[in-house]
Design an enzyme around this catalytic site. Sequence first.
Site, PDB file in Angstrom:
ATOM      1  N   LYS A  29       0.837  -1.233   0.000  1.00 57.08           N
ATOM      2  CA  LYS A  29       0.000   0.000   0.000  1.00 57.08           C
ATOM      3  C   LYS A  29       0.851   1.254   0.000  1.00 57.08           C
ATOM      4  CE  LYS A  29       0.284  -1.387   4.442  1.00 57.08           C
ATOM      5  NZ  LYS A  29      -0.116  -2.475   5.270  1.00 57.08           N
ATOM      6  N   LYS A  75      -4.040   3.413   2.415  1.00 59.94           N
ATOM      7  CA  LYS A  75      -5.121   2.662   1.756  1.00 59.94           C
ATOM      8  C   LYS A  75      -6.210   3.630   1.284  1.00 59.94           C
ATOM      9  CE  LYS A  75      -4.121  -1.267   4.809  1.00 59.94           C
ATOM     10  NZ  LYS A  75      -4.479  -1.930   6.059  1.00 59.94           N
TER      11      LYS A  75
END
Length: 435
Positions: free
Chosen positions: A112, A212
């Site tokens: 991420k 995220k």
Amino acid sequence: MSTPSPAASTPALTVGLLGGGTVGSGVVHLLAEHAEEIAIRVGARLEVGPVVVRDLDKPRDLAAGTLTDDPAAVVDDAAVDLVVEVMGGVEPACAYITAALERGASVVTANKELIAGHGTALRALARDKGARLEYEAAVAGSIPIIKPLRESLAGDRVRKVLGILNGTTNYILTRMTEEGMGFDEALAEAQALGYAEADPSADVDGHDAASKAAILAGLAFDAEVVASDVTVEGIRGVTATDIAHAARMGYLVKLLAIAEERDGQVGVRVHPALVPRAHPLGSVRESYNAVFVEAEAADELMFYGRGAGSLPTASAVVGDIVTAARALRSGERPANGSAVARKPIAPFAEVWGQHSILLDVADQPGVLAAIAQTFGDHGVSIKSVWQEGGGEAAQLLLITHPARQGAVAATLGSLRDLDVVRDVASVIRVEGGEV
Ligand code: NAP
Ligand code: HSE
């Protein structure tokens, strides 16, 4: 009914891994365990080739592959058809992925941090080279959310995304709410269960969820959003009192990642929020993750599942490997994807929302009037008020109607100047509608 066996003549593709830790070992396990079904779905066997690690002497449980500490064995060797990056961190992972894409190899990553910072450039490089770059596992582990946003909802308009994107903090808040556990004890449990990052401040201070959130916001609004665009507040300030007051009003405290587009500006933030107990996100307990999407035509959708763990995360990675392998077999060019533009990022002061404000106050006539006047002066409308306790321990809990963050901040400044307000004990935003 048993799975039909692939023909003996089925061709093979070689998968090389950068990383053989928690996720890497899960990927190797699934590729071996589900080999027959995958061969049928791809039309080729997927064989594990080199697996790059740092420490060759570390004991590890790898079902297949050849361990090496030489990244070139995966990155530069044309015999490796698909490159899987599960080592983590920005560098050298970014350099390795860039080199693999440069030679036209498709790449699958669970990283991420890397995608939140360098996703736009890496996607452009992949497109130029006719390769695929897939990253389903980078957000919410096992939960399919990248492909739904990128593909299934491509004909719709997403209005807002609300996510519980960090399992460690959701676990801590669940234990504090349901067991009355302290923050430190709950964090120690989350670490023992393997949910937390090596440095748990990435979890508890909200930075893991912010990466995220940036990825989801970029996909939802065709925008380039990086982690530093996200306003972040973690859960260290959430107290047992906040949780008890929330419960009395029918709310739960959750760490939410929120992305929305308003007037052409994209707003992305991560912070604790009161969520109505009856909201679908209220049912997301312990280390589970969920993403709640509000779209113009589809209306409300929720994606729920495990956000971390060896096999759950490997499930998403192997799904991406299958996608990339199918494209390689069919000679399909990567889709163009969205023309991603750098859209203006909404300053936090411009973001609208409801707030729950807990004040320590003097318990005497005229206090409520002075406080209400202060809210009114800043154009912030009060939705409801409760008084708790009396005398020296009197507290007022107010919930506002939606207001600009900047107006609420100004109200709080003026409240602190009032003689009758001893302290602004806590401020938590409210999301997810009415209780
Ligand atoms: P991990 O258990 O620490 O494994 C990392 C692996 O990469 C190890 O095998 C390590 O080698 C190797 N490695 C690290 N740096 C290296 C370097 N410079 N050169 C060569 N090898 C190197 O990490 P993980 O939990 O599997 O996470 C991997 C990625 O998946 C991260 O991006 C993470 O954010 C993401 N992710 C993880 C989860 C999860 O549940 N764990 C969920 C979603 C996404 P050694 O084994 O020799 O140390
Ligand atoms: N530490 C992360 C979490 C793991 O608690 O959700 C997945 O990124």
